[in-house]
Structures are given as C-alpha cells and as structure tokens.
Design a protein around this motif. Structure first.
Motif, PDB file in Angstrom:
ATOM      1  N   GLN A   1      -5.135   7.870  17.293  1.00 37.49           N
ATOM      2  CA  GLN A   1      -5.338   8.919  16.291  1.00 37.49           C
ATOM      3  C   GLN A   1      -4.187   9.911  16.281  1.00 37.49           C
ATOM      4  OE1 GLN A   1      -9.300  10.684  15.890  1.00 37.49           O
ATOM      5  NE2 GLN A   1      -8.988   9.398  14.108  1.00 37.49           N
ATOM      6  N   ARG A   2      -3.728  10.278  17.485  1.00 39.26           N
ATOM      7  CA  ARG A   2      -2.597  11.220  17.561  1.00 39.26           C
ATOM      8  C   ARG A   2      -1.371  10.627  16.855  1.00 39.26           C
ATOM      9  NH1 ARG A   2      -2.380  14.997  22.472  1.00 39.26           N
ATOM     10  NH2 ARG A   2      -4.574  15.545  22.556  1.00 39.26           N
ATOM     11  N   ILE A   3      -1.158   9.341  17.084  1.00 34.36           N
ATOM     12  CA  ILE A   3       0.021   8.692  16.485  1.00 34.36           C
ATOM     13  C   ILE A   3      -0.130   8.641  14.965  1.00 34.36           C
ATOM     14  CG2 ILE A   3       1.330   6.534  16.347  1.00 34.36           C
ATOM     15  CD1 ILE A   3       0.470   6.032  19.296  1.00 34.36           C
ATOM     16  N   GLU A   4      -1.323   8.279  14.506  1.00 38.70           N
ATOM     17  CA  GLU A   4      -1.535   8.193  13.054  1.00 38.70           C
ATOM     18  C   GLU A   4      -1.337   9.566  12.402  1.00 38.70           C
ATOM     19  OE1 GLU A   4      -5.443   7.143  11.549  1.00 38.70           O
ATOM     20  OE2 GLU A   4      -4.563   6.321   9.721  1.00 38.70           O
ATOM     21  N   ASP A   5      -1.907  10.613  13.019  1.00 37.28           N
ATOM     22  CA  ASP A   5      -1.756  11.969  12.457  1.00 37.28           C
ATOM     23  C   ASP A   5      -0.277  12.335  12.366  1.00 37.28           C
ATOM     24  OD1 ASP A   5      -4.454  12.164  12.312  1.00 37.28           O
ATOM     25  OD2 ASP A   5      -4.699  13.454  14.066  1.00 37.28           O
ATOM     26  N   LEU A   6       0.455  12.035  13.426  1.00 38.78           N
ATOM     27  CA  LEU A   6       1.884  12.382  13.458  1.00 38.78           C
ATOM     28  C   LEU A   6       2.664  11.616  12.393  1.00 38.78           C
ATOM     29  CD1 LEU A   6       4.127  13.786  15.592  1.00 38.78           C
ATOM     30  CD2 LEU A   6       4.671  11.381  15.807  1.00 38.78           C
ATOM     31  N   MET A   7       2.373  10.338  12.260  1.00 39.17           N
ATOM     32  CA  MET A   7       3.102   9.513  11.281  1.00 39.17           C
ATOM     33  C   MET A   7       2.841   9.997   9.855  1.00 39.17           C
ATOM     34  SD  MET A   7       5.098   7.270  12.584  1.00 39.17           S
ATOM     35  CE  MET A   7       5.388   5.969  11.397  1.00 39.17           C
ATOM     36  N   ILE A   8       1.602  10.425   9.589  1.00 40.03           N
ATOM     37  CA  ILE A   8       1.290  10.922   8.238  1.00 40.03           C
ATOM     38  C   ILE A   8       1.967  12.272   8.023  1.00 40.03           C
ATOM     39  CG2 ILE A   8      -0.587  11.740   6.740  1.00 40.03           C
ATOM     40  CD1 ILE A   8      -2.346   9.534   8.059  1.00 40.03           C
TER      41      ILE A   8
ATOM     42  N   GLY B   1       4.829  10.647   6.358  1.00 41.21           N
ATOM     43  CA  GLY B   1       4.042  10.239   5.190  1.00 41.21           C
ATOM     44  C   GLY B   1       3.797   8.737   5.160  1.00 41.21           C
ATOM     45  N   ILE B   2       3.781   8.107   6.352  1.00 43.03           N
ATOM     46  CA  ILE B   2       3.552   6.654   6.416  1.00 43.03           C
ATOM     47  C   ILE B   2       2.197   6.391   7.066  1.00 43.03           C
ATOM     48  CG2 ILE B   2       4.414   4.449   7.329  1.00 43.03           C
ATOM     49  CD1 ILE B   2       7.215   5.579   7.291  1.00 43.03           C
ATOM     50  N   ASN B   3       1.412   5.525   6.415  1.00 40.55           N
ATOM     51  CA  ASN B   3       0.034   5.265   6.853  1.00 40.55           C
ATOM     52  C   ASN B   3      -0.070   4.084   7.803  1.00 40.55           C
ATOM     53  OD1 ASN B   3      -1.844   7.076   5.164  1.00 40.55           O
ATOM     54  ND2 ASN B   3      -0.339   6.308   3.696  1.00 40.55           N
ATOM     55  N   ALA B   4      -1.182   4.063   8.535  1.00 43.16           N
ATOM     56  CA  ALA B   4      -1.477   2.932   9.426  1.00 43.16           C
ATOM     57  C   ALA B   4      -1.803   1.697   8.583  1.00 43.16           C
ATOM     58  CB  ALA B   4      -2.657   3.262  10.326  1.00 43.16           C
TER      59      ALA B   4
ATOM     60  N   TYR C   1       0.828  -1.215   0.000  1.00 41.45           N
ATOM     61  CA  TYR C   1       0.000   0.000   0.000  1.00 41.45           C
ATOM     62  C   TYR C   1       0.855   1.253   0.000  1.00 41.45           C
ATOM     63  CZ  TYR C   1      -3.935  -3.002   1.161  1.00 41.45           C
ATOM     64  OH  TYR C   1      -4.882  -3.980   1.140  1.00 41.45           O
ATOM     65  N   ARG C   2       0.547   2.181  -0.893  1.00 39.43           N
ATOM     66  CA  ARG C   2       1.201   3.486  -0.890  1.00 39.43           C
ATOM     67  C   ARG C   2       0.271   4.531  -0.295  1.00 39.43           C
ATOM     68  NH1 ARG C   2       4.749   1.654   0.104  1.00 39.43           N
ATOM     69  NH2 ARG C   2       5.984   0.276  -1.170  1.00 39.43           N
ATOM     70  N   THR C   3      -0.920   4.108   0.037  1.00 35.24           N
ATOM     71  CA  THR C   3      -1.903   4.982   0.661  1.00 35.24           C
ATOM     72  C   THR C   3      -2.477   4.213   1.845  1.00 35.24           C
ATOM     73  OG1 THR C   3      -3.911   6.232   0.255  1.00 35.24           O
ATOM     74  CG2 THR C   3      -3.692   4.173  -0.959  1.00 35.24           C
ATOM     75  N   ARG C   4      -3.554   4.727   2.469  1.00 35.50           N
ATOM     76  CA  ARG C   4      -4.049   4.046   3.671  1.00 35.50           C
ATOM     77  C   ARG C   4      -4.609   2.668   3.326  1.00 35.50           C
ATOM     78  NH1 ARG C   4      -8.729   6.017   7.830  1.00 35.50           N
ATOM     79  NH2 ARG C   4      -7.563   5.758   9.766  1.00 35.50           N
ATOM     80  N   ASP C   5      -4.211   1.706   4.108  1.00 32.46           N
ATOM     81  CA  ASP C   5      -4.721   0.335   3.989  1.00 32.46           C
ATOM     82  C   ASP C   5      -6.247   0.388   4.187  1.00 32.46           C
ATOM     83  OD1 ASP C   5      -5.516  -2.266   4.753  1.00 32.46           O
ATOM     84  OD2 ASP C   5      -3.562  -2.717   5.656  1.00 32.46           O
ATOM     85  N   PRO C   6      -7.042  -0.104   3.232  1.00 26.93           N
ATOM     86  CA  PRO C   6      -8.506   0.023   3.367  1.00 26.93           C
ATOM     87  C   PRO C   6      -9.038  -0.688   4.613  1.00 26.93           C
ATOM     88  CG  PRO C   6      -7.947  -1.533   1.618  1.00 26.93           C
ATOM     89  CD  PRO C   6      -6.667  -0.870   2.033  1.00 26.93           C
ATOM     90  N   ARG C   7      -8.305  -1.680   5.079  1.00 29.88           N
ATOM     91  CA  ARG C   7      -8.731  -2.372   6.301  1.00 29.88           C
ATOM     92  C   ARG C   7      -8.538  -1.471   7.507  1.00 29.88           C
ATOM     93  NH1 ARG C   7      -4.677  -7.186   5.566  1.00 29.88           N
ATOM     94  NH2 ARG C   7      -3.384  -5.316   5.310  1.00 29.88           N
ATOM     95  N   ALA C   8      -7.490  -0.643   7.474  1.00 27.99           N
ATOM     96  CA  ALA C   8      -7.235   0.268   8.598  1.00 27.99           C
ATOM     97  C   ALA C   8      -8.381   1.264   8.743  1.00 27.99           C
ATOM     98  CB  ALA C   8      -5.908   0.987   8.398  1.00 27.99           C
ATOM     99  N   ALA C   9      -8.958   1.698   7.601  1.00 24.25           N
ATOM    100  CA  ALA C   9     -10.055   2.662   7.669  1.00 24.25           C
ATOM    101  C   ALA C   9     -11.249   2.052   8.421  1.00 24.25           C
ATOM    102  CB  ALA C   9     -10.461   3.065   6.253  1.00 24.25           C
ATOM    103  N   ILE C  10     -11.545   0.793   8.136  1.00 24.35           N
ATOM    104  CA  ILE C  10     -12.696   0.139   8.798  1.00 24.35           C
ATOM    105  C   ILE C  10     -12.355  -0.153  10.263  1.00 24.35           C
ATOM    106  CG2 ILE C  10     -14.232  -1.873   8.739  1.00 24.35           C
ATOM    107  CD1 ILE C  10     -13.535  -2.028   5.663  1.00 24.35           C
ATOM    108  N   LEU C  11     -11.126  -0.590  10.505  1.00 23.32           N
ATOM    109  CA  LEU C  11     -10.719  -0.893  11.883  1.00 23.32           C
ATOM    110  C   LEU C  11     -10.648   0.378  12.732  1.00 23.32           C
ATOM    111  CD1 LEU C  11      -8.151  -3.608  10.938  1.00 23.32           C
ATOM    112  CD2 LEU C  11     -10.029  -3.968  12.546  1.00 23.32           C
ATOM    113  N   CYS C  12     -10.366   1.516  12.098  1.00 24.42           N
ATOM    114  CA  CYS C  12     -10.347   2.788  12.815  1.00 24.42           C
ATOM    115  C   CYS C  12     -11.754   3.075  13.361  1.00 24.42           C
ATOM    116  CB  CYS C  12      -9.872   3.883  11.864  1.00 24.42           C
ATOM    117  SG  CYS C  12      -9.919   5.515  12.560  1.00 24.42           S
ATOM    118  N   ARG C  13     -12.769   2.881  12.508  1.00 21.37           N
ATOM    119  CA  ARG C  13     -14.150   3.090  12.975  1.00 21.37           C
ATOM    120  C   ARG C  13     -14.498   2.080  14.074  1.00 21.37           C
ATOM    121  NH1 ARG C  13     -15.113   3.633   7.525  1.00 21.37           N
ATOM    122  NH2 ARG C  13     -16.296   1.691   7.305  1.00 21.37           N
TER     123      ARG C  13
END
Ligand code: COA
Length: 373
Positions: free
Chosen positions: A293-300, A304-307, A262-274
């Motif tokens: 969420q704080r960690i994900e925001d910081l990493m992006i 530029g690395i996604n969960a 994945y070069r963008t957010r893993d689609p599974r991460a989006a569902i697991l986030c919810r």
C-alpha cells in the motif's frame, strides 16, 4: 516514411469478440460481462466456458466441462519423466515452455486442425498446465508428484497437487478468483504471440508455446515474481518509500506498475488489493500488504502511475505459500483459457498476420570479397 507506432501502441490490428478493455474508465469485460461481476459470482471453469463458447453455460454444460477438465488433468508418463530429467535449478518458466511444447508429442490429435480436435486440445492444455507446474515444483524438491483429485475444482486441485493438502474452501475460492482475473486480457503480448503463430495455421501447441515464451518477460507476466522479490528486498514497511524513491531516482521501473492500455487503476488490481489484504491478515503477515500500500500510494502521488494486475497478486501468492518463481506460471495456468479462446477465434476466421517494417539500414552497398574487408 510511413508512420511507425513503436510497440504497436494504439494500433487496432483485428476484431475480436472475446474481451474488451476500456483503458480510460478502467473496465475489463469478458464476452460482455464485467470482470468484477465474474470475480464475485463466477468460477474459473465457468469463465473458461464463457471465453470458449461466447456465453455463460447452462448447468449441464458447465458440469460437462468441469468433468472434461477433471478427466484430462493427468499428463502422459513421458511428460513426468521429462520433468524429472530437466535441471531442477532452472527457472520453472523455461520448464513450462519446454513441457507445453512436449505435450504435442504425446497428443493424439496434435496435427488434427479440425475445430472439434482443437477444442479438445484446448481442454487438455487447460487441464494439464496446472499439473505440469505442480509436478515440477515438487519434483525439483525431491518429492513425488501428487495425482490430480477429480472431485476438486480447478483452483483447489492445483493447490492440492502443489502442496499435497486439500485447501480450505476460502483459500480455494480466493485462488479461483485470481484465476478468473488472469484468464484473458485481449491482445496482450502473449495472446498476440499465440495468434501470430496460429495465423500461420501452425498447430495449437505451437501457438501456446509461443505464448508461454512471450509471457515470461519482465514487462509482461514475469513482473509478478519481480514484485515479490522487490518486497522481500525491502524487508520492512518503513523502508518501502525510500527504496522505491531510489528506484525512481535511478530511472528504474517499479515492477507491478504501469500499463500500456489502462490510464487509471487496473480493475483487477482493485480486487487483488482486497485479496492481498484478506490473505495477509489471515496468515498474520500484514506487512506485505502494508508495504504494498505504501508503494502504491507513493507511485500515484509522485508518478501518477497505477498498480497493475501483477502488483497485489505477488503478496497474495506469497502468503498462500506459493514459491516465488512460480508466480508467472500461475498467470499461465489461468491465461491458457484466454490463449486457447483466441487461437480458436483466429483459426475460425484466419488471415496470416504479417505486418511491415520501415527499413532504416544502409542501401546500395558494393559486395567486398572477404579478404579485402
Ligand atoms: N515504474 C516507473 N516508471 C514507469 C513504470 C514503472 N513501472 N511504467 C511506466 N513508467 C514510466 C516510464 O518510465 C515512462 O516515463 P518517461 O516517459 O518519463 O520515460 C512512461 O511511464 C511510459 O512508460 P513506457 O515503458 O514507455 O510505457 P509502455 O506502455 O511501453 O509500457 C509497461 C508498459 C507495462 C511495459 C510498463 O509500464 C512497465 O515496464 N511496467 C513494469 C513492468 C510490469 O509491471 N509489467 C506488467 C504489466 S501487466
């Protein structure tokens, strides 16, 4: 010198009709169906059918598979004895690897390589992994294993065998979704390990034992447990950013981030986030979600690395009360569906997987007798 692609990055080594990943667009598709659609509308058992048979089942076909899975959940008494004899303090992934290997010793068709026997073994393995995980988790705590309840679906039955209590419908459904999301992921390291073993025409249990071993590592399935250990170590939301900045400054990996494909957010991460948000809110433990969420925001922002799939599953499992060292086993009891589908596909059109290496060691050495070295 031949070009070497370290870690087989971007190397296409086979064709497969099971699962497609579009790393640029962040898409994951099982047998033609988007993962978000399956998470919304399907069940783990239906996804198992889809992965094994290549299409969605009609109702009697699904009912039949559900019945077969429920009928095959109990493990041989020797397996329960084995679980009781293993050191309770060892990591449960070591136990799962051992138990999966031992299952073949009591499988009536362990050496039968016919397609029908292999499909039946896939059913037994898929049905029994959860039983093994739940039984060991209880046995090491000095409790009795809970017998499976054939009236419960796969996800609800696992939570019941683990806790001794039937989960409410909403919790069972979230857990079912987590199983759907982890069920397959193309030629990931553990699936590849299973296919390499299957390609020698070794039996299915050998292939799945290889897969469990490969899943254990922190760069693959072992990451979800380490994500939770990191969150526990951080302790409070306000410390999250400094903690992760410290990891990055020391050039350490932040578990639950990054992906080979994945070069963008893993689609599974989006569902697991919810899922994490919902389950943390339900349990009154929002701090794990907020910290994540704080960690994900910081990493992006900073890297530029996604969960990835392991990041939000950690906080979700934590608030469900699942012991942290079982997280990778939860991954396994879902991924068994994909592993077995891939082993069946490998057997159906087999060629030994045997790549090459570019030799870089010394050449033309003269043998020196041992007492002259
Ligand atoms: N934290 C910090 N930096 C990371 C990172 C992470 N989780 N993942 C990748 N990077 C950085 C690397 O440091 C490297 O930077 P550099 O080029 O400056 O050295 C770059 O991104 C490429 O990483 P690399 O490890 O070479 O990529 P890979 O494709 O070989 O590895 C993973 C992919 C998944 C193994 C890797 O992202 C990782 O180790 N993630 C953490 C473990 C994890 O969550 N695994 C579960 C995967 S589903």
């Amino acid at each position: 010198m031949a070009e070497v692609k370290a870690g087989l990055q971007d190397v296409v080594i086979a064709t497969s009709g099971i699962c497609a990943i579009d790393g640029e667009r962040g898409r994951l598709v099982y047998r033609g169906y988007e993962i978000s659609d399956l998470a919304k509308h399907s069940t783990f058992e239906e996804v198992v059918y889809l992965l094994w048979y290549g299409r969605l089942p009609k109702r009697p076909e699904l009912d039949n598979l559900k019945q077969e899975l429920a009928d095959n959940r109990a493990v041989a008494p020797q397996i329960l004895d084995l679980l009781k004899s293993l050191p309770p303090a060892q990591h449960p992934m070591e136990v799962l690897r051992t138990a999966v290997s031992a299952l073949s010793l009591y499988d009536p068709e362990s050496e039968d390589m016919s397609e029908e026997a292999n499909r039946r073994k896939a059913i037994r393995l898929t049905a029994q992994l959860g039983t093994i995980v739940a039984a060991f988790a209880r046995i090491r705590d000095g409790k009795d294993a809970v017998a499976p309840d054939p009236r419960l679906g796969h996800a609800a039955n696992f939570l019941y065998m683990l806790t001794g209590e039937r989960p409410d419908e909403e919790i069972a459904r979230w857990f079912d979704i987590a199983l759907i999301l982890h069920a397959d992921h193309s030629f990931n390291a553990s699936t590849f390990a299973a296919r390499v073993t299957a390609s020698t025409l070794a039996d299915m249990h050998s292939a799945i034992t290889s897969a469990v071993g490969a899943l254990k590592g922190p760069l693959h399935g072992g990451a979800n447990e380490r994500v939770m250990r990191m969150l526990l170590d951080i302790g409070s939301v306000d410390k999250a950013e400094d903690y992760v900045r410290g990891l990055l400054a020391r050039r350490e990996k932040v578990m639950g981030f990054g992906h080979r494909v994945y070069r963008t957010r893993d689609p599974r991460a989006a569902i697991l986030c919810r899922m994490s948000e919902e389950l943390c809110r339900r349990s009154g433990q929002m701090k794990w979600f907020e910290m994540s969420q704080r960690i994900e925001d910081l990493m992006i922002r900073e890297k530029g690395i996604n969960a990835n799939v392991d990041f939000y599953s950690a906080s979700s499992y934590y608030v469900l009360g699942i012991p942290v060292d079982l997280y990778t086993l939860i991954f396994a009891l879902s991924r068994i569906a994909g592993w077995t589908a891939h082993v069946l596909e490998q057997y159906a059109n087999n060629r030994l997987i045997r790549p090459l290496a570019e030799y870089t060691g010394p050449v033309d050495l003269q043998y020196v007798p041992i007492d002259q070295r």
